[in-house]
Design an enzyme around this catalytic site. Structure first.
Site, PDB file in Angstrom:
ATOM      1  N   ASP A  98       0.857  -1.176   0.000  1.00 53.91           N
ATOM      2  CA  ASP A  98       0.000   0.000   0.000  1.00 53.91           C
ATOM      3  C   ASP A  98       0.899   1.234   0.000  1.00 53.91           C
ATOM      4  O   ASP A  98       1.798   1.345   0.832  1.00 53.91           O
ATOM      5  CB  ASP A  98      -0.869  -0.026   1.264  1.00 53.91           C
ATOM      6  CG  ASP A  98      -2.230   0.607   1.040  1.00 53.91           C
ATOM      7  OD1 ASP A  98      -2.265   1.698   0.460  1.00 53.91           O
ATOM      8  OD2 ASP A  98      -3.246   0.006   1.445  1.00 53.91           O
ATOM      9  N   ASP A 200      -2.896   4.803  -2.369  1.00 52.02           N
ATOM     10  CA  ASP A 200      -3.903   5.282  -1.428  1.00 52.02           C
ATOM     11  C   ASP A 200      -4.290   6.736  -1.682  1.00 52.02           C
ATOM     12  O   ASP A 200      -3.417   7.604  -1.818  1.00 52.02           O
ATOM     13  CB  ASP A 200      -3.330   5.169   0.001  1.00 52.02           C
ATOM     14  CG  ASP A 200      -4.326   5.582   1.058  1.00 52.02           C
ATOM     15  OD1 ASP A 200      -5.308   4.848   1.249  1.00 52.02           O
ATOM     16  OD2 ASP A 200      -4.135   6.644   1.677  1.00 52.02           O
ATOM     17  N   GLU A 257      -6.496   4.279  -6.062  1.00 57.19           N
ATOM     18  CA  GLU A 257      -7.745   4.529  -5.337  1.00 57.19           C
ATOM     19  C   GLU A 257      -8.243   5.895  -5.804  1.00 57.19           C
ATOM     20  O   GLU A 257      -7.795   6.921  -5.316  1.00 57.19           O
ATOM     21  CB  GLU A 257      -7.538   4.516  -3.822  1.00 57.19           C
ATOM     22  CG  GLU A 257      -8.867   4.549  -3.092  1.00 57.19           C
ATOM     23  CD  GLU A 257      -8.750   4.972  -1.631  1.00 57.19           C
ATOM     24  OE1 GLU A 257      -9.659   4.637  -0.864  1.00 57.19           O
ATOM     25  OE2 GLU A 257      -7.789   5.654  -1.252  1.00 57.19           O
ATOM     26  N   HIS A 329     -11.516  -2.595   2.916  1.00 54.71           N
ATOM     27  CA  HIS A 329     -11.403  -2.281   4.348  1.00 54.71           C
ATOM     28  C   HIS A 329     -12.072  -0.961   4.719  1.00 54.71           C
ATOM     29  O   HIS A 329     -12.083  -0.591   5.894  1.00 54.71           O
ATOM     30  CB  HIS A 329      -9.926  -2.231   4.737  1.00 54.71           C
ATOM     31  CG  HIS A 329      -9.221  -1.068   4.085  1.00 54.71           C
ATOM     32  ND1 HIS A 329      -9.029  -0.995   2.719  1.00 54.71           N
ATOM     33  CD2 HIS A 329      -8.719   0.069   4.590  1.00 54.71           C
ATOM     34  CE1 HIS A 329      -8.437   0.147   2.431  1.00 54.71           C
ATOM     35  NE2 HIS A 329      -8.221   0.814   3.544  1.00 54.71           N
ATOM     36  N   ASP A 330     -12.591  -0.225   3.723  1.00 56.91           N
ATOM     37  CA  ASP A 330     -13.283   1.043   3.992  1.00 56.91           C
ATOM     38  C   ASP A 330     -14.794   0.919   3.817  1.00 56.91           C
ATOM     39  O   ASP A 330     -15.514   1.913   3.886  1.00 56.91           O
ATOM     40  CB  ASP A 330     -12.817   2.129   3.011  1.00 56.91           C
ATOM     41  CG  ASP A 330     -11.388   2.560   3.242  1.00 56.91           C
ATOM     42  OD1 ASP A 330     -10.903   2.433   4.383  1.00 56.91           O
ATOM     43  OD2 ASP A 330     -10.758   3.043   2.273  1.00 56.91           O
TER      44      ASP A 330
HETATM   45  O1  TEU Z   1      -9.194   6.017   1.743  1.00 59.91           O
HETATM   46  C1  TEU Z   1      -9.438   7.245   1.113  1.00 59.91           C
HETATM   47  C2  TEU Z   1     -10.840   7.700   1.175  1.00 59.91           C
HETATM   48  O2  TEU Z   1     -11.193   8.654   0.534  1.00 59.91           O
HETATM   49  C3  TEU Z   1     -11.756   6.931   2.066  1.00 59.91           C
HETATM   50  O3  TEU Z   1     -10.999   6.791   3.205  1.00 59.91           O
HETATM   51  C4  TEU Z   1     -13.034   7.546   2.508  1.00 59.91           C
HETATM   52  O4  TEU Z   1     -12.952   8.919   2.638  1.00 59.91           O
HETATM   53  C5  TEU Z   1     -13.382   6.957   3.871  1.00 59.91           C
HETATM   54  O5  TEU Z   1     -13.316   5.567   3.791  1.00 59.91           O
HETATM   55  C6  TEU Z   1     -14.736   7.354   4.353  1.00 59.91           C
HETATM   56  O6  TEU Z   1     -15.036   6.628   5.496  1.00 59.91           O
HETATM   57  C7  TEU Z   1      -7.876   5.649   1.961  1.00 59.91           C
HETATM   58  C8  TEU Z   1      -7.784   4.361   2.762  1.00 59.91           C
HETATM   59  O7  TEU Z   1      -8.353   3.316   2.023  1.00 59.91           O
HETATM   60  C9  TEU Z   1      -8.406   4.550   4.095  1.00 59.91           C
HETATM   61  O8  TEU Z   1      -8.424   3.369   4.856  1.00 59.91           O
HETATM   62  C10 TEU Z   1      -7.635   5.610   4.810  1.00 59.91           C
HETATM   63  O9  TEU Z   1      -8.274   5.911   6.014  1.00 59.91           O
HETATM   64  C11 TEU Z   1      -7.506   6.884   3.972  1.00 59.91           C
HETATM   65  O10 TEU Z   1      -7.129   6.643   2.634  1.00 59.91           O
HETATM   66  C12 TEU Z   1      -6.427   7.757   4.534  1.00 59.91           C
HETATM   67  O11 TEU Z   1      -5.177   7.194   4.288  1.00 59.91           O
END
Ligand code: TEU
Ligand code: CA
Length: 556
Positions: A98, A200, A257, A329-330
């Site tokens: 990542d 990311d 992403e 995971h989000d």
């Molecule tokens: O996610 C980016 C992102 O835009 C999402 O996190 C979204 O805003 C969020 O899930 C809303 O709940 C990436 C990663 O996948 C995430 O796990 C991190 O928290 C984020 O970047 C910051 O690095």
């Protein structure tokens, strides 16, 4: 479209903290992943993306990196990582790391030095500004709530920018010295022999400058950071430079992403000469979102889900390869989000998997998806770890929701739904750890766990293996990987059907996304049933009836 080595692959995302704990401290680790490599091979995956395991205070569970060149002791050591990369190679599995370079941790050496001397070299690695009459430069709201501006420790007259949590200061990509440091680090990892990176939050690296306010969209008087990002020009210059200086040199696989892409820009991102190999299609994940917060989001319907994925297939046709997911995971668990409540069962889980795997693009399985893991039932906000969920709970309360309603509203979307430990077996803690798991295990592990499914030919897990085997079958892989996607009778309710076609072959994927049966008529009888999530298919070759949540892959 040029053919690439990774087009035929199946990818798998590991959230290391929740995958497998090898030493009983309740936290998943790299040795746990090494131990489960034979499992990943059994499933049939070729690329494994590991969410961050670098040194980190874990404020955002590893997406806040304090040392890019080391492994957090909770996850293991660099020797473990080297062993993992080498062992994975023996199984023909490539490791994807990542890459979190929009921001680092406030505990990173660079940020500490920036606080010591904001006007020095490292101050320029961040966005540090003077407060004017006690006011911050602009009204941007961070992705995790609150202003993006935070007082700079030790300098009450200055502030620094964080588009995410205040423990995640944004790195200043406008500074060429910062970019050089990052490219050095990326190449250091690529030299280790990893297959590539997942990038990311990558569109956030370009800010719209100079600072200005955007239209207020919540009672807090701020404007979501996305409004500024949509306005930023020049992201491509950074991405092209990083590609040429790093990824191209190694023929590395990269997946971005990217949210809210402009369809006309897709070719710049994932075309033959794009910034990345691939990027995620998030169109169904973001469907129904509201500026007000999670409590105001609409649940998605099967028709809306179908329309999202068909539109994405059309956008990318002849342009490039999306990476297809139903969860990560989000996100909440895909089976809990896309299958209407009450209809979630093994048959419907297999139906959803069939849709995802038969689309054009690279399938990314998120750990536990392959055994049909479901959302968690949170009993109280105290059971939640995720900072985003805790923020959204407060947003719900501020909007006047009573506590139980607020909890319900975040339960549907909480990132912790996907972060509960992997359910390996029916033993204590689902076999994830011999200690106390860092996050509560979903109590449904006695019903949903890998071990029971490995021994059951009709399980969700065995169906995933069949889907992967079909994608790799020499007789069909060409049409599954490169065939053109065309919607089939998209005007019908709750039918997700499409063809995949090359000059030589045509497949029809037909999924009945409801309990009531549906009949499908073809111009000519199908030749063969390649995959079926039920034991029979009713009807003749030219007219057949799909039972509730029946999914078939047919050769026409
Ligand atoms: O996610 C980016 C992102 O835009 C999402 O996190 C979204 O805003 C969020 O899930 C809303 O709940 C990436 C990663 O996948 C995430 O796990 C991190 O928290 C984020 O970047 C910051 O690095
Ligand atoms: Ca451990």
């Amino acid at each position: 479209m040029q053919k690439k080595w990774w087009h035929e692959k199946v990818a798998y995302q590991i959230y290391p903290k929740s995958f497998y704990d090898s030493n009983g401290d309740g936290i998943g680790d790299l040795r746990g992943i090494i131990r489960k490599l034979p499992y990943l091979r059994e499933l049939g995956v070729d690329i494994v993306w590991i969410s961050p395991c670098y040194c980190s205070p874990l404020a955002d569970e590893g997406y806040d990196i304090s040392d890019y060149y080391n492994i957090d002791p909770r996850f293991g050591t660099m020797d473990d990582m080297d062993e993992l990369i080498a062992e994975a190679k023996k199984y023909d599995i490539g490791i994807v790391m990542d890459l979190v370079v929009n921001h680092c941790s406030d505990e990173h050496e660079w940020f500490r030095k920036a606080c010591e001397d904001p006007d020095g070299e490292y101050g320029k690695f961040f966005y540090i500004e003077d407060m004017k009459d006690g006011k911050v430069p602009c009204n941007w709201r961070s992705h995790f709530g609150g202003s993006v501006w935070e007082p700079l420790p030790g300098h009450p007259d200055k502030c620094y920018m964080h588009l995410f949590h205040k423990k995640q200061p944004d790195l200043n990509w406008e500074n060429p010295k910062l970019r050089e440091e990052l490219y050095k680090m990326i190449n250091w990892w690529l030299d280790k022999g990893i297959a590539g990176f997942r990038l990311d939050a990558i569109i956030n690296i370009k800010k719209a400058l100079p600072y200005k306010d955007y239209p207020v969209d919540r009672p807090d008087g701020m404007s979501k950071a996305q409004n500024m990002i949509a306005d930023a020009v020049g992201l491509g210059d950074f991405l092209r430079e990083m590609r040429d200086r790093c990824f191209r040199v190694y023929d590395a696989f990269t997946v971005g992403e990217v949210f809210d892409e402009d369809p006309s820009e897709l070719v710049n991102f994932i075309g033959d000469d794009g910034y990345f190999s691939s990027m995620y299609d998030f169109s169904s994940n973001v469907w129904g979102q509201s500026d007000k917060g999670w409590y105001d989001c609409k649940p998605i319907t099967p028709n809306a889900y179908r329309d999202c994925i068909f539109a994405a297939q059309k956008r990318s046709e002849g342009v490039g390869f999306y990476s297809n997911i139903i969860e990560n995971h989000d996100e909440p668990r895909g089976v809990s989000r896309y299958i209407p409540e009450g209809d979630v069962n093994d048959t419907s889980k297999k139906a959803l998997a069939t849709v995802m795997f038969m689309l054009k693009g690279l399938p990314f399985i998120y750990q536990g998806q392959e055994i049909g893991m479901e959302n968690m039932k949170f009993r109280s906000i105290d059971e939640v770890d995720d900072i985003s969920t805790i923020d959204q709970y407060q947003v719900s309360l501020d909007a006047g929701l009573p506590e139980d309603e607020a909890l319900k509203s975040i339960s549907l979307f909480s990132r912790d739904n996907a972060r509960t430990p992997f359910q390996w077996n029916a033993e204590v803690n689902a076999g994830f750890t011999t200690g106390t798991p860092w996050l509560r295990v979903n109590p449904n592990y006695t019903d949903i766990n890998l071990e029971s499914q490995q021994n059951d030919p009709d399980s969700v897990f065995q169906f995933y293996r069949k889907l992967i085997a079909l994608r790799k079958d020499p007789q069909y892989k060409d049409v599954i990987i490169y065939g053109v996607t065309a919607p089939f009778q998209p005007e019908r309710d709750n039918l997700i059907a499409f063809t995949r076609k090359t000059d030589a072959q045509t497949l029809l994927i037909a999924v009945n996304f409801q309990n009531a049966p549906q009949t499908v008529k073809l111009d000519v009888p199908y030749k063969k049933v390649l995959l079926n999530n039920l034991s029979e298919l009713d009807g003749t070759g030219a007219e057949f009836t799909l039972g509730g949540y029946q999914a078939v892959v047919l050769e026409l």
